[in-house]
Design an enzyme around this catalytic site. Structure first.
Site, PDB file in Angstrom:
ATOM      1  CE  LYS A 262      -3.733   2.356   2.487  1.00 22.68           C
ATOM      2  NZ  LYS A 262      -4.647   2.301   3.658  1.00 22.68           N
TER       3      LYS A 262
ATOM      4  CE  LYS B  16      -6.441   1.996  -0.843  1.00 16.96           C
ATOM      5  NZ  LYS B  16      -7.200   1.969   0.430  1.00 16.96           N
TER       6      LYS B  16
END
Length: 395
Positions: free
Chosen positions: A286, A339
């Protein structure tokens, strides 16, 4: 090429040129019996051709005797535009474009296929009864958990999407520096899970495990007075949050906080409480990103100070994703997630090449909003742009 009915004729005379082309001039035929064959026509409304009632043996004998039914001629070679140079074909044994030459070919050799069953639908919920538009995400709403949410889930299931992930907008009065509301078993998320499972028992529910929606500081972890995000103390809270979600009926808990060691700790906590069947989807890679802006508006969860770069990954770092991957795998993650999605296709590929676990990618709020804005401004075709992302992201 369309079809029409004509008479089958037998060959009266033909020459070697006829045999070489495979198409005999009808003028060299004489009629012998009425049967039906295919021939080019301007209309396609005459299909199917009626059968001749000839036996297989009769059909074969006619062909052997040189009386094969007529078929349409070889289509002419399409003309090139005026001025096209005349060149010798390149001596290529392999031409990859052969497998791309028509929609049917492209579909037959498509390496990546997605169905609605592959999607997880992010849904924003709040305590109100009315659905509230999210300004930065056109077409998205904070859904009333007892009404709008249930209706939206029904619509998603109707088109084959049976997996959702819940993101709560928590009242400010329930936020605190330690995010204790995150593990309130009668909080918004646990109540919502129980409601949905009661109505749709086979619905797959993912949950977000992080403190930022519940933190008065807007960070994913507990903030020390000097601004440091406390790792191990945060993990303690996350474990209680994951257990509360599992107890309510969550199928997959999804730690998005990026604290070190949280996957192993959550796995141990779940197993200790009898939830060994609950999966963990780790936000493995992320990256710190401005693409999260619309999402934070949706949840009213912007950090009150600073940024999240001490726990979210540096966008300039590629190999670091392998460190996170190996840690998450060893700690018991069932799914690895990247992400944002589109800016990090190389990281998706890296994880796919180095892990046998399922790899997920999150098309985040900023990506969504850019596509919507581009469509409104007529800069891109919104639907085609969205569809193109589908093929790129799953590996």
């Amino acid at each position: 090429m369309a079809s029409t009915f004509v008479n089958l004729v037998a060959i009266k005379s033909f020459n070697s040129a006829d045999l070489q082309t495979g198409w005999v001039n009808p003028r060299s035929f004489r009629p012998v019996r009425r049967v039906l064959v295919v021939k080019a026509s301007q209309s396609g409304n005459e299909w199917p051709i009626k059968k001749t009632q000839m036996s297989d043996a009769e059909c074969e004998a006619a062909v052997v005797a040189g009386n094969a039914p007529l078929a349409p001629p070889v289509p002419p070679v399409p003309a090139s535009p005026f001025g096209t140079p005349v060149v010798s074909p390149l001596p290529l044994n392999r031409r990859p474009r052969r497998n791309r030459r028509s929609p049917v070919f492209r579909s037959a050799f498509q390496e990546t296929s997605l169905t609605p069953a592959n999607f997880v639908y992010p849904l924003f919920i709040h305590e109100g009864e009315e659905d509230t538009p999210i300004g930065a995400m056109p077409g998205c709403y904070r859904l009333g958990w007892r009404h709008g949410l249930v209706e939206e889930v029904a619509r998603a299931r109707d088109v084959g999407v049976n997996s959702i992930v819940l993101f709560p907008k928590v009242p400010d009065a329930l936020k605190s520096p330690t995010g204790d509301e995150a593990y309130n078993e009668n909080g918004l998320v646990p109540r919502t899970i129980r409601l949905l499972k009661d109505k749709y028992p086979d619905l797959i529910i993912y949950t977000d495990v992080a403190l930022d929606p519940y933190s008065s500081d807007g960070h994913d972890g507990i903030v020390r007075e000097d601004g440091v995000i406390m790792n191990d103390e945060t993990v303690h809270q996350l474990c209680k949050q994951a257990v509360a979600q599992a107890r309510a009926g969550a199928d997959v808990v999804s730690p998005s906080d990026m604290m070190d060691g949280r996957i192993g700790a959550i796995r141990t906590a779940l197993d200790a409480e009898g939830f060994s069947h609950v999966s963990i989807m780790s936000y493995t890679a992320k990256y710190a990103s401005s693409f999260y802006g619309p999402f934070r508006e949706a949840l009213d969860s912007n950090p009150r100070f600073g940024d999240k770069k001490t726990y979210q990954m540096n966008p300039a770092n590629y190999r670091e994703a392998l460190i996170e991957t190996r840690e998450d795998e060893s700690e018991g993650a069932d799914i690895l997630l990247v992400k944002p999605g589109l800016p990090y296709l190389d990281i998706i590929r890296l994880l796919r090449d180095n892990s046998s676990l399922p790899i997920a990618a999150y098309q985040v709020s900023g990506e969504y909003s850019m596509i919507k804005a581009g469509g409104v401004l007529k800069m891109i075709d919104e639907e085609k742009a969205a569809r193109s992302l589908c093929g790129e992201k799953r590996h």
